[in-house]
Design a protein around this motif. Structure first.
Motif, PDB file in Angstrom:
ATOM      1  N   GLU A 319      -5.332 -15.173  34.442  1.00  0.00           N
ATOM      2  CA  GLU A 319      -5.183 -13.967  33.628  1.00  0.00           C
ATOM      3  C   GLU A 319      -6.273 -12.962  33.961  1.00  0.00           C
ATOM      4  N   MET A 320      -7.495 -13.452  34.225  1.00  0.00           N
ATOM      5  CA  MET A 320      -8.573 -12.561  34.632  1.00  0.00           C
ATOM      6  C   MET A 320      -8.251 -11.924  35.978  1.00  0.00           C
ATOM      7  N   LEU A 321      -7.717 -12.720  36.897  1.00  0.00           N
ATOM      8  CA  LEU A 321      -7.362 -12.206  38.216  1.00  0.00           C
ATOM      9  C   LEU A 321      -6.215 -11.202  38.132  1.00  0.00           C
ATOM     10  N   LEU A 322      -5.268 -11.453  37.229  1.00  0.00           N
ATOM     11  CA  LEU A 322      -4.180 -10.496  37.018  1.00  0.00           C
ATOM     12  C   LEU A 322      -4.730  -9.159  36.523  1.00  0.00           C
ATOM     13  N   ARG A 323      -5.684  -9.217  35.599  1.00  0.00           N
ATOM     14  CA  ARG A 323      -6.289  -7.965  35.106  1.00  0.00           C
ATOM     15  C   ARG A 323      -6.974  -7.223  36.242  1.00  0.00           C
ATOM     16  N   GLU A 324      -7.682  -7.972  37.098  1.00  0.00           N
ATOM     17  CA  GLU A 324      -8.364  -7.347  38.238  1.00  0.00           C
ATOM     18  C   GLU A 324      -7.335  -6.742  39.191  1.00  0.00           C
ATOM     19  N   GLY A 325      -6.233  -7.475  39.403  1.00  0.00           N
ATOM     20  CA  GLY A 325      -5.190  -6.968  40.280  1.00  0.00           C
ATOM     21  C   GLY A 325      -4.528  -5.733  39.728  1.00  0.00           C
ATOM     22  N   MET A 326      -4.325  -5.696  38.412  1.00  0.00           N
ATOM     23  CA  MET A 326      -3.659  -4.540  37.809  1.00  0.00           C
ATOM     24  C   MET A 326      -4.502  -3.274  37.874  1.00  0.00           C
ATOM     25  N   LYS A 327      -5.825  -3.427  38.035  1.00  0.00           N
ATOM     26  CA  LYS A 327      -6.665  -2.247  38.219  1.00  0.00           C
ATOM     27  C   LYS A 327      -6.273  -1.490  39.490  1.00  0.00           C
ATOM     28  N   ALA A 328      -5.728  -2.237  40.461  1.00  0.00           N
ATOM     29  CA  ALA A 328      -5.329  -1.600  41.724  1.00  0.00           C
ATOM     30  C   ALA A 328      -4.168  -0.633  41.517  1.00  0.00           C
ATOM     31  N   PHE A 329      -3.392  -0.812  40.446  1.00  0.00           N
ATOM     32  CA  PHE A 329      -2.335   0.157  40.149  1.00  0.00           C
ATOM     33  C   PHE A 329      -2.946   1.497  39.748  1.00  0.00           C
ATOM     34  N   GLN A 330      -4.105   1.446  39.080  1.00  0.00           N
ATOM     35  CA  GLN A 330      -4.728   2.681  38.620  1.00  0.00           C
ATOM     36  C   GLN A 330      -5.558   3.334  39.718  1.00  0.00           C
ATOM     37  N   SER A 331      -6.293   2.515  40.491  1.00  0.00           N
ATOM     38  CA  SER A 331      -7.256   3.103  41.424  1.00  0.00           C
ATOM     39  C   SER A 331      -6.904   2.893  42.893  1.00  0.00           C
ATOM     40  N   GLY A 332      -5.885   2.083  43.194  1.00  0.00           N
ATOM     41  CA  GLY A 332      -5.565   1.788  44.587  1.00  0.00           C
ATOM     42  C   GLY A 332      -4.138   2.129  44.972  1.00  0.00           C
ATOM     43  N   MET A 333      -3.630   1.418  45.990  1.00  0.00           N
ATOM     44  CA  MET A 333      -2.307   1.684  46.543  1.00  0.00           C
ATOM     45  C   MET A 333      -1.261   0.676  46.071  1.00  0.00           C
ATOM     46  N   CYS A 334      -1.628  -0.202  45.156  1.00  0.00           N
ATOM     47  CA  CYS A 334      -0.734  -1.290  44.755  1.00  0.00           C
ATOM     48  C   CYS A 334       0.545  -0.763  44.107  1.00  0.00           C
ATOM     49  N   ARG A 335       1.675  -1.351  44.513  1.00  0.00           N
ATOM     50  CA  ARG A 335       2.976  -1.001  43.949  1.00  0.00           C
ATOM     51  C   ARG A 335       3.686  -2.202  43.336  1.00  0.00           C
ATOM     52  N   ASP A 336       3.161  -3.394  43.627  1.00  0.00           N
ATOM     53  CA  ASP A 336       3.833  -4.594  43.118  1.00  0.00           C
ATOM     54  C   ASP A 336       2.813  -5.705  42.960  1.00  0.00           C
ATOM     55  N   ILE A 337       3.008  -6.523  41.938  1.00  0.00           N
ATOM     56  CA  ILE A 337       2.101  -7.646  41.678  1.00  0.00           C
ATOM     57  C   ILE A 337       2.920  -8.817  41.162  1.00  0.00           C
ATOM     58  N   SER A 338       2.555 -10.012  41.605  1.00  0.00           N
ATOM     59  CA  SER A 338       3.245 -11.221  41.162  1.00  0.00           C
ATOM     60  C   SER A 338       2.233 -12.341  41.006  1.00  0.00           C
ATOM     61  N   LEU A 339       2.591 -13.314  40.185  1.00  0.00           N
ATOM     62  CA  LEU A 339       1.812 -14.537  40.049  1.00  0.00           C
ATOM     63  C   LEU A 339       2.476 -15.601  40.912  1.00  0.00           C
ATOM     64  N   VAL A 340       1.703 -16.229  41.787  1.00  0.00           N
ATOM     65  CA  VAL A 340       2.224 -17.289  42.654  1.00  0.00           C
ATOM     66  C   VAL A 340       1.540 -18.593  42.273  1.00  0.00           C
ATOM     67  N   ALA A 341       2.324 -19.506  41.709  1.00  0.00           N
ATOM     68  CA  ALA A 341       1.810 -20.815  41.302  1.00  0.00           C
ATOM     69  C   ALA A 341       2.000 -21.792  42.448  1.00  0.00           C
ATOM     70  N   THR A 342       0.903 -22.280  43.009  1.00  0.00           N
ATOM     71  CA  THR A 342       0.973 -23.216  44.133  1.00  0.00           C
ATOM     72  C   THR A 342       1.018 -24.664  43.635  1.00  0.00           C
ATOM     73  N   LYS A 343       1.315 -25.564  44.550  1.00  0.00           N
ATOM     74  CA  LYS A 343       1.355 -27.011  44.257  1.00  0.00           C
ATOM     75  C   LYS A 343       2.335 -27.320  43.131  1.00  0.00           C
ATOM     76  N   SER A 344       3.494 -26.672  43.175  1.00  0.00           N
ATOM     77  CA  SER A 344       4.480 -26.856  42.096  1.00  0.00           C
ATOM     78  C   SER A 344       5.098 -28.249  42.099  1.00  0.00           C
ATOM     79  N   ASP A 345       4.910 -29.002  43.188  1.00  0.00           N
ATOM     80  CA  ASP A 345       5.442 -30.364  43.236  1.00  0.00           C
ATOM     81  C   ASP A 345       4.493 -31.387  42.617  1.00  0.00           C
ATOM     82  N   ASP A 346       3.305 -30.935  42.225  1.00  0.00           N
ATOM     83  CA  ASP A 346       2.294 -31.840  41.659  1.00  0.00           C
ATOM     84  C   ASP A 346       2.656 -32.152  40.207  1.00  0.00           C
TER      85      ASP A 346
END
Length: 754
Positions: A319-346
Motif C-alpha cells: 500500500e505504501m508502494l502504491l501511494r508512491e507509485g500514484m505520485k507519478a500520476f501527479q508529477s510524472g508520465m505515468c498513465r497506468d498502475i497495477s498491483l502484481v502479486a508474485t508467487k501465487s502458487d505458494d
C-alpha cells in the motif's frame, strides 16, 4: 514511394490491423496478430521516413536558386522541420517500471516476462538486485550489459555520510544502517577501512579496479554468458567478511554501481522499444542513485507495484508502494498502475481446505479460487485509492485489470498451473497492446505535423506583394495578442481550484505536524540502533531509504496533509492527456478553438484566395498548443514537489545539527533537536512559505506558457506571410508526397477508431 505513382503510399490492400483473413487461422496466437500490427506500423513509419527524406532533399536542392533573405530562411526552416521529424518513432522508449520492496520477486517476474529463466540474479533466501536495472531489446545479435558507476565526486559525497554512520566513538550495538555503511567502505578500501576518517579514506587508493570511464561493458553471444558476467555486479552482498569467494570479490564494486543497462537481441515476446525498469522499492542512501530512483519512477508510463502473495495478504508495504507509485500520476508520465502479486502458487493446501471448509478441493482449483478472491479484494482497495487521488475521467480508474496474480515458477515448471493461468502471457499481452496504442498515436502525430508543413509549402505560391502580406500579418498578430491575454486570465482561473485546498492543507498540516513527528521519531521499532537510522535521515536532508524501515521522508510526511487536500484538484488541473472540464488542457483547448474560429473569420477578409494558408495556420496552431502542453508536462513535477522542497530547505540547519550529535543519549538529543527545530519552523511560517512557493511556481508556469505562445505564433506569422514573389513557379513539386502522407494519416485514423 516513387513520384507519379497511381496508388497512394501504403496501398489499399493492407490495413494497420493486418489482413483479416490471416486472423481467422486457428493456429494464430495473439502475438501473431500484434506482430502483424507492429509490422504495418513499421511499414508506414518507413514510408513516412522515405517521404520526409525525399521532400527535405528537394528543398535542399532548391536552396541555391534563392537569393531573397526572407525566403531563404523560410525554406531552411521548413526543410529543418521535415528533418527534425524523428523517423524511428517505434524506437522511442516506453518505460514500464517494476516497483517493489526487496525480495518481492521483481527479477524473477522479469525473467519470466522476457522468457529467460535465471537471467537476472534471483535468490530463495535473500534480496539480490542492489540498483536500478533497465532491460530492452534491439536488432543486435549480441547480449550487452553496461555497468554505470558513480563519479568520484558522487562517491565522495556518499562517503561523508557513510563515515558519519560508522563513527567509532558511537556504541557498537548491532544496526543495519551502520553495518551496511561499514560493508560499503570496506568493500572499496579494504578490511578495517570503516574505522578511518573521511580525510584518511580520501587519501587511500581503492583495493578494487575502477575503470577510468566509470563504465564496464560486457558483450556476449548468449544470455547465459552475459548473465554470468553481469550478475556479480548487480547482486547485494550476502556474505560475512572473511568468507569471500572469487565471485564475491567481483561484487566488491557494488557500492559504486549507479545503474545497469541491459540490451538483448530482438524477441517476439516483447516489442522493440519497450524498456523494463527494475526499481528498488525505497530509493538509496546515495544522493545520485536516489535522484535516479525518483527519475525512473517519473519517466515510467506504466508502473507495476510488485510484491509476493504472502506479503500482500499480511504486510502493508504494497500500500505504501502504491501511494508512491500514484505520485507519478501527479508529477510524472505515468498513465497506468497495477498491483502484481508474485508467487501465487505458494499455498498450503491443507490450511486452505481447513480455512474454507472445502475438504476435497485440489491445489490447482484452490490456487485459482484464492487468486480470484485476492484480485477482487485488492482491486476494490486500489480503485478506492485511485478515486480518492485521481480525476474520474482517467482510464486507469475504470480499468478491469488492476491486480495480476502471477507465478514465475509455474510458468517454467507447469506442474499445477498452465502458462496462461500463471498470467505471465497476460502481462505480455498488456505490454504489447499498450505499446501499439502509444506508438500508433505518436505516428499519427508525426504524420499530422508533416501535413502541416506540406500545407504551408502548398500555400506559399500565393504570397505576393510585401506590403499586403505585412498588413495581413499585423492584423492576425493583434488578434493573437488579445487571445493570449484572454488565455492568461483563463489559466489564472484554472489554478483557482487549487487555492482553497492549498490553504486548508496548510491549516491541517499545522494541526497535525506533531503527530507526524511522533510517528517518525517516537515509534517503538523493536530494533536496536534506530538512532543510526535517524542520523542517516538527517544526513540525507530528511529522506532516507532504509532496508529495515523502508523509505523515511520527514519532509513528505510533514507535507502530506497539504497533498491530501490538493491531490484531486491538482490532478484535474494538470492531467494534460485527458482534458476534463476543469483542467489546464481545457484552457489550452479553448484557446486553440478560439484561435481556429478567428482564423476562419480571417479567411474571408485576408485569405479568400488561399485555402491552404488557412489549413496551415490552423494546423500550426494545433502544433504550437501541443508544444505548450509539453511545457506543462515538463514543469508539473517541479510544481508538485515545490511543497516538499520548500519544507526541506527550511529544515536544512535542523537536519545538520541533529546529524552532528554523538555520544550518550544521542537518539533522545536528535529527537529533541528535530522536534524543536520543526516546531520553530512551523511557528515561523514554514507551511505558509511552502504554500507561497507552490503559488510562485504556478505563476511562473503561466508566464512561461504565454511567453512561449507569443514567440511561437510570431514565428508562425512571419513565415506564413513572408513575401515569396521570387519563388513563384519555382517551388519544388511536393504534391505526391503530400497526398501519400495524407493517406498514411487517414489509414492510422481509421485503425484507431475501429
Amino acid at each position: 514511394m516513387a513520384e507519379g505513382s497511381s496508388r497512394p503510399c501504403g496501398g489499399s490492400d493492407d490495413s494497420l490491423e493486418g489482413n483479416p483473413k490471416k486472423k481467422c487461422r486457428r493456429d494464430q496466437t495473439p502475438e501473431d496478430g500484434e506482430q502483424g500490427t507492429l509490422k504495418n506500423c513499421k511499414r508506414m513509419q518507413n514510408e513516412l521516413k522515405t517521404i520526409l527524406e525525399k521532400s527535405s532533399q528537394k528543398l535542399s536542392q532548391f536552396l541555391p536558386v534563392i537569393s531573397q533573405p526572407g525566403a531563404r530562411e523560410g525554406i531552411l526552416y521548413l526543410r529543418n522541420r521535415l528533418i527534425s521529424l524523428k523517423p524511428d518513432i517505434l524506437m522511442d522508449p516506453i518505460y514500464i517500471g517494476l516497483f517493489g520492496s526487496t525480495g518481492a520477486g521483481k527479477s524473477t517476474l522479469l525473467n519470466a516476462i522476457i522468457d529467460k529463466n535465471f537471467f537476472l540474479p534471483v535468490s530463495g533466501s535473500s534480496a539480490c538486485t542492489s540498483c536500478v536495472v533497465q532491460i530492452n531489446t534491439s536488432r543486435s545479435k549480441q547480449h550487452e550489459a553496461k555497468i554505470h558507476l558513480l563519479t568520484d565526486e558522487e562517491w565522495k559525497d556518499e562517503l561523508k555520510g557513510l563515515v558519519a554512520l560508522v563513527d567509532p566513538s558511537e556504541d557498537s550495538e548491532d544496526n543495519s544502517e551502520r553495518s551496511e555503511a561499514a560493508l560499503k567502505i570496506s568493500a572499496i578500501y579494504g578490511k578495517g577501512a570503516e574505522n578511518k576518517s573521511y580525510e584518511e579514506l580520501c587519501r587511500m587508493k581503492p583495493i578494487i579496479s575502477i575503470p577510468p570511464s566509470r563504465c564496464t561493458i560486457f558483450r556476449e553471444t548468449t544470455a547465459e554468458e552475459l548473465s554470468d558476467k553481469m550478475c556479480p555486479y548487480i547482486r547485494s552482498p550476502t556474505i560475512a567478511a572473511g568468507e569471500m569467494t572469487e565471485e564475491d570479490r567481483k561484487m566488491q564494486i557494488w557500492p559504486l554501481i549507479k545503474n545497469v543497462e541491459v540490451t538483448l537481441p530482438y524477441s517476439q515476446v516483447i516489442p522493440e522499444g519497450v524498456v523494463f525498469v527494475d526499481i528498488p522499492g525505497t530509493g538509496d542512501f546515495n544522493s545520485k542513485r536516489d535522484e535516479m530512483w525518483k527519475e525512473n519512477i517519473n519517466k515510467c508510463s506504466v508502473i507495476w507495484v510488485v510484491n509476493s502473495f504472502q506479503r500482500i495478504l499480511g504486510e502493508k508495504i504494497h500500500e505504501m508502494l502504491l501511494r508512491e507509485g500514484m505520485k507519478a500520476f501527479q508529477s510524472g508520465m505515468c498513465r497506468d498502475i497495477s498491483l502484481v502479486a508474485t508467487k501465487s502458487d505458494d499455498l498450503n493446501l491443507e490450511e486452505y481446505r481447513w480455512e474454507k471448509k472445502k475438504k476435497n478441493i485440489n491445489k490447482h482449483d484452490a490456487i485459482l479460487e484464492r487468486n480470484e478472491a485476492v484480485k477482487q479484494e485488492k482491486s476494490r482497495m486500489i480503485k478506492k485509492k485511485l478515486e480518492e487521488k485521481l480525476p474520474n475521467d482517467l482510464e486507469v480508474v475504470h480499468k478491469a485489470d488492476l491486480v495480476y496474480t502471477v507465478s514465475a515458477r509455474e510458468y517454467w515448471q507447469k506442474e499445477i498451473l498452465s502458462k496462461e493461468e500463471t498470467e505471465i502471457p497476460k502481462l505480455r499481452e498488456y505490454v504489447r497492446k499498450f505499446y501499439i496504442k502509444q506508438k500508433r498515436n505518436v505516428l499519427m502525430d508525426h504524420t499530422m505535423e508533416a501535413i502541416t508543413i506540406f500545407s504551408l509549402i502548398w500555400s506559399l505560391r500565393a504570397n505576393k506583394h510585401a506590403q499586403y502580406q505585412l498588413a495581413k500579418r499585423n492584423h492576425l498578430r493583434e488578434i493573437i495578442v488579445q487571445k493570449i491575454a484572454d488565455l492568461e486570465k483563463d489559466i489564472k482561473e484554472c489554478f483557482l481550484p487549487i487555492e482553497q485546498p492549498l490553504k486548508e492543507g496548510v491549516e491541517e498540516a499545522k494541526k497535525s505536524y506533531k503527530a507526524a513527528i511522533r510517528s517518525i521519531l517516537s515509534r517503538n521499532h523493536g530494533y536496536q540502533g534506530y538512532h543510526q537510522t535517524l542520523r542517516a535521515v538527517c544526513l540525507k536532508k530528511g529522506v532516507y531509504a532504509s532496508r529495515t524501515f523502508y523509505r523515511i521522508d520527514i519532509n513528505s510526511s510533514l507535507a502530506q496533509p497539504i497533498y491530501e487536500k490538493i491531490d484531486m484538484n491538482f490532478g484535474k488541473v494538470f492531467r494534460i492527456q485527458m482534458g476534463t472540464c476543469s483542467t489546464l488542457k481545457t484552457c489550452l483547448d479553448a484557446f486553440k478553438e478560439a484561435m481556429q474560429q478567428k482564423l476562419q473569420e480571417a479567411q474571408i477578409k485576408l485569405m479568400a484566395d488561399n485555402e491552404h494558408k488557412l489549413a496551415f495556420l490552423k494546423q500550426e496552431t494545433d502544433f504550437i498548443v501541443a508544444e505548450a502542453e509539453k511545457l506543462v508536462l515538463q514543469k508539473k513535477a517541479e510544481i508538485y514537489q515545490s511543497l516538499v522542497v520548500s519544507i526541506q530547505n527550511d529544515l536544512l540547519l535542523c537536519y545538520e545539527e541533529a546529524a552532528a550529535v554523538r555520544g550518550q543519549q544521542a537518539y533522545q538529543r536528535m529527537q529533541t533537536i528535530l522536534s524543536n527545530g520543526i516546531m520553530r519552523a512551523v511557528e515561523s511560517g514554514m507551511f505558509e512559505r511552502a504554500e507561497n512557493s507552490m503559488r510562485e511556481h504556478l505563476q511562473n508556469m503561466k508566464e512561461q506558457i504565454t511567453k512561449k505562445l507569443e514567440e511561437d505564433f510570431s514565428n508562425m506569422l512571419s513565415l506564413a506571410f513572408c513575401p515569396w514573389d521570387q519563388l513563384d513557379g519555382k517551388l519544388p513539386d511536393l504534391q505526391n508526397e503530400f497526398l501519400n502522407i495524407n493517406f498514411i494519416h487517414k489509414t492510422l485514423q481509421s485503425a484507431t477508431t475501429s
